[in-house]
Design a protein around this motif. Sequence first.
Motif, PDB file in Angstrom:
ATOM      1  N   UNK A  55     -23.725  47.692  32.263  1.00 37.84           N
ATOM      2  CA  UNK A  55     -22.922  46.430  32.288  1.00 37.84           C
ATOM      3  C   UNK A  55     -23.863  45.334  31.199  1.00 37.84           C
ATOM      4  N   UNK A  56     -23.286  45.420  30.159  1.00 34.84           N
ATOM      5  CA  UNK A  56     -23.843  44.296  29.327  1.00 34.84           C
ATOM      6  C   UNK A  56     -23.490  43.156  29.200  1.00 34.84           C
ATOM      7  N   UNK A  57     -24.302  42.126  29.304  1.00 32.93           N
ATOM      8  CA  UNK A  57     -23.965  40.742  29.261  1.00 32.93           C
ATOM      9  C   UNK A  57     -24.452  40.080  27.778  1.00 32.93           C
ATOM     10  N   UNK A  58     -23.512  39.923  27.063  1.00 26.32           N
ATOM     11  CA  UNK A  58     -23.655  39.718  25.758  1.00 26.32           C
ATOM     12  C   UNK A  58     -24.034  38.072  25.795  1.00 26.32           C
ATOM     13  N   UNK A  59     -25.382  37.736  24.757  1.00 28.13           N
ATOM     14  CA  UNK A  59     -26.044  36.578  24.926  1.00 28.13           C
ATOM     15  C   UNK A  59     -26.289  36.472  23.291  1.00 28.13           C
ATOM     16  N   UNK A  60     -25.590  35.997  22.516  1.00 27.55           N
ATOM     17  CA  UNK A  60     -25.804  35.808  21.108  1.00 27.55           C
ATOM     18  C   UNK A  60     -26.957  34.585  20.889  1.00 27.55           C
ATOM     19  N   UNK A  61     -27.969  35.109  20.055  1.00 31.82           N
ATOM     20  CA  UNK A  61     -29.026  33.989  19.999  1.00 31.82           C
ATOM     21  C   UNK A  61     -29.130  33.254  18.499  1.00 31.82           C
ATOM     22  N   UNK A  62     -28.125  33.600  17.563  1.00 25.74           N
ATOM     23  CA  UNK A  62     -27.868  32.524  16.591  1.00 25.74           C
ATOM     24  C   UNK A  62     -26.635  32.457  16.234  1.00 25.74           C
ATOM     25  N   UNK A  63     -26.196  31.247  15.752  1.00 27.97           N
ATOM     26  CA  UNK A  63     -24.925  30.756  15.551  1.00 27.97           C
ATOM     27  C   UNK A  63     -24.889  29.888  14.020  1.00 27.97           C
ATOM     28  N   UNK A  93     -25.220  51.459  36.680  1.00 26.42           N
ATOM     29  CA  UNK A  93     -25.708  50.485  37.705  1.00 26.42           C
ATOM     30  C   UNK A  93     -26.701  49.628  37.404  1.00 26.42           C
ATOM     31  N   UNK A  94     -27.006  49.578  36.027  1.00 25.79           N
ATOM     32  CA  UNK A  94     -27.831  48.287  35.511  1.00 25.79           C
ATOM     33  C   UNK A  94     -27.038  47.202  34.838  1.00 25.79           C
ATOM     34  N   UNK A  95     -27.273  45.899  35.008  1.00 24.42           N
ATOM     35  CA  UNK A  95     -26.865  44.820  34.321  1.00 24.42           C
ATOM     36  C   UNK A  95     -27.922  44.502  33.279  1.00 24.42           C
ATOM     37  N   UNK A  96     -27.529  44.511  31.984  1.00 27.71           N
ATOM     38  CA  UNK A  96     -28.420  44.098  31.112  1.00 27.71           C
ATOM     39  C   UNK A  96     -28.154  43.084  29.921  1.00 27.71           C
ATOM     40  N   UNK A  97     -29.080  42.138  30.038  1.00 28.13           N
ATOM     41  CA  UNK A  97     -28.770  41.015  29.076  1.00 28.13           C
ATOM     42  C   UNK A  97     -29.002  41.543  27.739  1.00 28.13           C
ATOM     43  N   UNK A  98     -28.032  41.501  26.743  1.00 23.47           N
ATOM     44  CA  UNK A  98     -28.349  41.845  25.291  1.00 23.47           C
ATOM     45  C   UNK A  98     -28.464  40.537  24.426  1.00 23.47           C
ATOM     46  N   UNK A  99     -29.548  40.235  24.350  1.00 26.21           N
ATOM     47  CA  UNK A  99     -29.682  39.179  23.290  1.00 26.21           C
ATOM     48  C   UNK A  99     -29.824  39.642  21.952  1.00 26.21           C
ATOM     49  N   UNK A 100     -28.920  39.281  21.124  1.00 23.93           N
ATOM     50  CA  UNK A 100     -28.975  39.990  19.774  1.00 23.93           C
ATOM     51  C   UNK A 100     -28.283  38.825  18.705  1.00 23.93           C
ATOM     52  N   UNK A 101     -28.378  39.074  17.616  1.00 25.43           N
ATOM     53  CA  UNK A 101     -27.760  37.926  16.722  1.00 25.43           C
ATOM     54  C   UNK A 101     -26.718  38.697  15.527  1.00 25.43           C
ATOM     55  N   UNK A 102     -27.475  39.987  15.143  1.00 25.33           N
ATOM     56  CA  UNK A 102     -26.684  40.597  14.177  1.00 25.33           C
ATOM     57  C   UNK A 102     -25.456  41.325  14.658  1.00 25.33           C
TER      58      UNK A 102
END
Length: 161
Positions: free
Chosen positions: A31-39, A7-16
Amino acid sequence: MTGALDGLTILAPESRELNLFAQLLEAEGAVAVRCPLVQILDLDDVAEAEAWIERLIAGAFQDVIWLTHEGLRRLLPIAERNGRRAAFVEALGRSRMITRGPKPARALRELGLRVGLAAAPSACNSIPQREDRSSRLCATAGPWRLPSPPIATHRRPRPIK
């Protein structure tokens, strides 16, 4: 079966390891919301990289520090476009390669080069300090250069009173 994160939606800030991290969260029901930090992008203007390559070929550096494999992987095509790939790799072979972690070491081995000094992957303070002010040193992960000496400084924590 319910997971600890149902039931949780979690922002997943990660780069690697973004997908791996998100899959771990999803396996627990989130529910994982992908949020890449580095490009990582190629340089718009390669003039500085070309100049660095030419300085290396001319023998300006005795040591080259690779903190990641990306610097090498980005510099090789620049050298190749200028017809300098072989000279670039040869110049790297004349310099001592200092690496942090397995990825830059693997990238160097793929070129037939050896690592002269390997620092612990998770300890940037393990990169050796240079006391000789006359030494010529260049660190690269981009390319970018660190001042010398020292390369890395170590601050000791003060005791809590």
